[in-house]
Scaffold this motif. Structure first.
Motif, PDB file in Angstrom:
ATOM      1  N   PRO A   1      51.472  59.469  33.295  1.00  0.00           N
ATOM      2  CA  PRO A   1      51.401  58.392  32.295  1.00  0.00           C
ATOM      3  C   PRO A   1      52.303  58.651  31.099  1.00  0.00           C
ATOM      4  CG  PRO A   1      49.205  58.960  33.068  1.00  0.00           C
ATOM      5  CD  PRO A   1      50.135  60.011  33.615  1.00  0.00           C
ATOM      6  N   ASN A   2      52.517  59.919  30.763  1.00  0.00           N
ATOM      7  CA  ASN A   2      53.318  60.232  29.586  1.00  0.00           C
ATOM      8  C   ASN A   2      54.814  60.225  29.868  1.00  0.00           C
ATOM      9  OD1 ASN A   2      53.182  60.692  26.792  1.00  0.00           O
ATOM     10  ND2 ASN A   2      53.702  62.847  27.076  1.00  0.00           N
ATOM     11  N   ARG A   3      55.215  59.578  30.938  1.00  0.00           N
ATOM     12  CA  ARG A   3      56.618  59.237  31.158  1.00  0.00           C
ATOM     13  C   ARG A   3      56.725  57.747  31.475  1.00  0.00           C
ATOM     14  NH1 ARG A   3      56.341  63.601  29.507  1.00  0.00           N
ATOM     15  NH2 ARG A   3      57.651  65.439  29.925  1.00  0.00           N
ATOM     16  N   SER A   4      55.683  56.996  31.110  1.00  0.00           N
ATOM     17  CA  SER A   4      55.559  55.608  31.562  1.00  0.00           C
ATOM     18  C   SER A   4      55.358  54.611  30.435  1.00  0.00           C
ATOM     19  CB  SER A   4      54.385  55.506  32.543  1.00  0.00           C
ATOM     20  OG  SER A   4      54.513  56.425  33.608  1.00  0.00           O
ATOM     21  N   PHE A   5      55.536  55.029  29.181  1.00  0.00           N
ATOM     22  CA  PHE A   5      55.332  54.122  28.049  1.00  0.00           C
ATOM     23  C   PHE A   5      56.629  53.388  27.726  1.00  0.00           C
ATOM     24  CE2 PHE A   5      51.694  56.871  27.687  1.00  0.00           C
ATOM     25  CZ  PHE A   5      50.689  56.029  27.231  1.00  0.00           C
ATOM     26  N   ASN A   6      57.094  52.609  28.702  1.00  0.00           N
ATOM     27  CA  ASN A   6      58.312  51.830  28.561  1.00  0.00           C
ATOM     28  C   ASN A   6      58.237  50.662  29.539  1.00  0.00           C
ATOM     29  OD1 ASN A   6      58.777  53.095  31.049  1.00  0.00           O
ATOM     30  ND2 ASN A   6      60.163  54.620  30.165  1.00  0.00           N
TER      31      ASN A   6
ATOM     32  N   ASP B   1      52.532  80.902  22.673  1.00  0.00           N
ATOM     33  CA  ASP B   1      51.210  81.379  22.289  1.00  0.00           C
ATOM     34  C   ASP B   1      50.853  80.818  20.919  1.00  0.00           C
ATOM     35  OD1 ASP B   1      48.818  82.617  21.940  1.00  0.00           O
ATOM     36  OD2 ASP B   1      49.610  84.663  21.861  1.00  0.00           O
ATOM     37  N   GLY B   2      50.335  79.611  20.928  1.00  0.00           N
ATOM     38  CA  GLY B   2      49.914  79.007  19.674  1.00  0.00           C
ATOM     39  C   GLY B   2      50.209  77.521  19.635  1.00  0.00           C
ATOM     40  N   PHE B   3      50.003  76.964  18.465  1.00  0.00           N
ATOM     41  CA  PHE B   3      50.167  75.532  18.216  1.00  0.00           C
ATOM     42  C   PHE B   3      51.614  75.227  17.860  1.00  0.00           C
ATOM     43  CE2 PHE B   3      50.346  72.009  15.216  1.00  0.00           C
ATOM     44  CZ  PHE B   3      49.454  71.078  15.702  1.00  0.00           C
ATOM     45  N   TYR B   4      52.114  74.101  18.345  1.00  0.00           N
ATOM     46  CA  TYR B   4      53.426  73.620  17.901  1.00  0.00           C
ATOM     47  C   TYR B   4      53.460  72.099  17.968  1.00  0.00           C
ATOM     48  CZ  TYR B   4      54.743  73.313  22.914  1.00  0.00           C
ATOM     49  OH  TYR B   4      54.785  73.029  24.255  1.00  0.00           O
ATOM     50  N   LEU B   5      54.512  71.516  17.412  1.00  0.00           N
ATOM     51  CA  LEU B   5      54.664  70.074  17.340  1.00  0.00           C
ATOM     52  C   LEU B   5      55.960  69.630  18.008  1.00  0.00           C
ATOM     53  CD1 LEU B   5      53.735  69.414  13.587  1.00  0.00           C
ATOM     54  CD2 LEU B   5      52.299  68.927  15.588  1.00  0.00           C
ATOM     55  N   VAL B   6      55.952  68.408  18.512  1.00  0.00           N
ATOM     56  CA  VAL B   6      57.151  67.788  19.054  1.00  0.00           C
ATOM     57  C   VAL B   6      57.495  66.594  18.171  1.00  0.00           C
ATOM     58  CG1 VAL B   6      58.264  66.760  21.053  1.00  0.00           C
ATOM     59  CG2 VAL B   6      56.488  68.497  21.372  1.00  0.00           C
ATOM     60  N   ASP B   7      58.608  66.717  17.466  1.00  0.00           N
ATOM     61  CA  ASP B   7      59.128  65.632  16.632  1.00  0.00           C
ATOM     62  C   ASP B   7      59.981  64.717  17.507  1.00  0.00           C
ATOM     63  OD1 ASP B   7      59.777  64.109  14.425  1.00  0.00           O
ATOM     64  OD2 ASP B   7      60.902  65.684  13.380  1.00  0.00           O
ATOM     65  N   ASP B   8      60.350  63.562  16.981  1.00  0.00           N
ATOM     66  CA  ASP B   8      61.181  62.605  17.705  1.00  0.00           C
ATOM     67  C   ASP B   8      62.647  62.886  17.402  1.00  0.00           C
ATOM     68  OD1 ASP B   8      62.376  60.468  18.955  1.00  0.00           O
ATOM     69  OD2 ASP B   8      61.115  58.941  18.050  1.00  0.00           O
ATOM     70  N   LEU B   9      63.427  63.180  18.415  1.00  0.00           N
ATOM     71  CA  LEU B   9      64.848  63.467  18.248  1.00  0.00           C
ATOM     72  C   LEU B   9      65.574  62.334  17.535  1.00  0.00           C
ATOM     73  CD1 LEU B   9      67.368  65.225  18.949  1.00  0.00           C
ATOM     74  CD2 LEU B   9      67.503  63.955  21.100  1.00  0.00           C
ATOM     75  N   ASP B  10      65.175  61.097  17.799  1.00  0.00           N
ATOM     76  CA  ASP B  10      65.871  59.936  17.242  1.00  0.00           C
ATOM     77  C   ASP B  10      65.300  59.473  15.907  1.00  0.00           C
ATOM     78  OD1 ASP B  10      67.613  59.676  19.531  1.00  0.00           O
ATOM     79  OD2 ASP B  10      65.859  58.952  20.631  1.00  0.00           O
TER      80      ASP B  10
ATOM     81  N   SER C   1      63.388  57.443  25.164  1.00  0.00           N
ATOM     82  CA  SER C   1      64.125  57.460  26.426  1.00  0.00           C
ATOM     83  C   SER C   1      63.337  58.142  27.531  1.00  0.00           C
ATOM     84  CB  SER C   1      65.483  58.147  26.238  1.00  0.00           C
ATOM     85  OG  SER C   1      65.320  59.513  25.891  1.00  0.00           O
ATOM     86  N   LEU C   2      62.422  59.040  27.178  1.00  0.00           N
ATOM     87  CA  LEU C   2      61.589  59.706  28.174  1.00  0.00           C
ATOM     88  C   LEU C   2      60.338  58.909  28.530  1.00  0.00           C
ATOM     89  CD1 LEU C   2      61.751  63.428  26.960  1.00  0.00           C
ATOM     90  CD2 LEU C   2      62.854  62.437  28.981  1.00  0.00           C
ATOM     91  N   GLY C   3      60.084  57.815  27.824  1.00  0.00           N
ATOM     92  CA  GLY C   3      58.876  57.032  28.084  1.00  0.00           C
ATOM     93  C   GLY C   3      57.611  57.707  27.615  1.00  0.00           C
ATOM     94  N   LEU C   4      57.717  58.541  26.579  1.00  0.00           N
ATOM     95  CA  LEU C   4      56.545  59.261  26.075  1.00  0.00           C
ATOM     96  C   LEU C   4      55.664  58.347  25.233  1.00  0.00           C
ATOM     97  CD1 LEU C   4      58.169  62.633  24.927  1.00  0.00           C
ATOM     98  CD2 LEU C   4      57.303  61.994  27.187  1.00  0.00           C
ATOM     99  N   CYS C   5      54.391  58.689  25.185  1.00  0.00           N
ATOM    100  CA  CYS C   5      53.460  57.938  24.344  1.00  0.00           C
ATOM    101  C   CYS C   5      53.916  57.962  22.894  1.00  0.00           C
ATOM    102  CB  CYS C   5      52.051  58.508  24.483  1.00  0.00           C
ATOM    103  SG  CYS C   5      50.774  57.584  23.607  1.00  0.00           S
TER     104      CYS C   5
END
Length: 323
Positions: free
Chosen positions: A151-156, A218-227, A273-277
């Motif tokens: 599903p997390n490649r399908s939000f498009n 090993d731990g928490f991290y975040l994914v920001d939006d490249l664009d 572009s990846l169709g992420l949520c």
């Protein structure tokens, strides 16, 4: 070394994408391991029966996943939104359980509803929380849905039009009237050891490609939006969560899951572009959490609290920009 090549997956022929036969075989091997109704819906319904929460929030059913064709039944989909919904207000969106196996995303969303929803419901934002977008994945502890689709490649548009990602399509339909009003979106996820032991090898087998595993941070991290990078927003969250649980250090190559670190605890993905949520809207402030529940340095309670802390910090940051 930061990369390893795992053994071949048990289903399929190396180099050949799966056809219906392989997908059916994979689906037949999935087993119910926990109850969506008992662990998600019952606690959610109980929260909305509390007078202080029901005064500020309302429960809506925004769809039903229908997998009866596979003998898997139906799953009702629920969201919690501000009762005093005002169309002109900006929207704060929280999504959990896009990958159903990522437990703290679901439980963290429930904890936010129980502990903080009323705190923000009377602010200058509409609130919308979707605690568990992929309930079959939650029950089977799975990344995919029964079609072997992520599903997390399908939000498009492609995901909506294929008909193979009901989970994403239902969310997109729900948001369509207000998608332009989304100011902040927090998408709650985990990175687990099973990413390397199961899900990445399965994806390579399904797609007929060769998989290379990366070290699990090993731990928490975040994914920001490249664009649409928002470094100050991400930094505020990292600083707040760092008081709750360990922030993942970069590997020897300065990367997390193969992506170059942009700042401490933060990487970039091209979300749309990846169709992420996380690319679902044009929100100014967007982040995707990644909690590591298999770490010896974190407890389940810390993982859930890290998710809640992210949501609260994101809302505070967004509200401060509106003053």
């Amino acid at each position: 070394m930061t990369a390893t090549t795992p053994p071949l997956y048990a289903i399929g022929t190396p180099g050949q994408p799966w056809a219906d036969t392989e997908i059916s075989l994979w689906r037949s091997q999935q087993q119910i391991k926990r109850s969506y109704r008992e662990l998600v819906l019952q606690p959610l319904f109980a929260l909305l029966q509390q007078p202080e929460i029901s005064a500020q929030a309302e429960l809506i059913q925004y769809g039903t996943l229908d997998y009866q064709q596979f003998g898997l039944g139906q799953y009702p989909l629920y969201a919690v939104r501000s009762k005093d919904w005002q169309a002109e207000k900006p929207l704060a969106l929280v999504t959990g359980g896009v990958h159903g196996y990522e437990t703290s995303g679901v439980l963290g969303a429930l904890d936010f509803i129980g502990g903080h929803f009323t705190q923000y419901a009377d602010k200058d934002l509409n609130l919308l929380v979707l605690p568990c977008i992929s309930p079959w994945g939650f029950e089977t502890i799975n990344r995919w849905n029964p079609h072997a689709v992520d599903p997390n490649r399908s939000f498009n548009a492609a995901g909506r039009e294929s008909g193979l990602a009901q989970e994403a399509a239902a969310v997109m339909q729900l948001l369509q009237p207000s998608v332009a009003k989304v100011l902040v979106h927090v998408d709650l996820h985990e990175t687990t050891d099973s990413d390397n032991s199961e899900f990445r090898p399965a994806k390579a087998a399904r797609d007929g490609t060769v998989n290379t595993n990366w070290n699990i941070p090993d731990g928490f991290y975040l994914v920001d939006d490249l664009d649409n990078p928002q470094p100050a927003f991400q930094r505020a969250i990292i600083e707040a969560v760092g008081k709750v649980t360990q922030i993942a250090p970069a590997d020897d190559d300065g990367c997390l899951i193969g992506e170059v670190l942009q700042q401490f605890g933060v990487i970039h993905y091209p979300k749309k572009s990846l169709g992420l949520c996380g690319g679902l809207t044009a929100a100014k402030f967007v982040t995707t959490t990644e909690v590591y529940p298999d770490s010896p340095n974190a407890t389940p309670a810390q993982c859930n609290l890290a998710q809640v802390t992210t949501v609260v910090t994101a809302l505070e940051f967004a509200l401060a920009t509106m003053v």
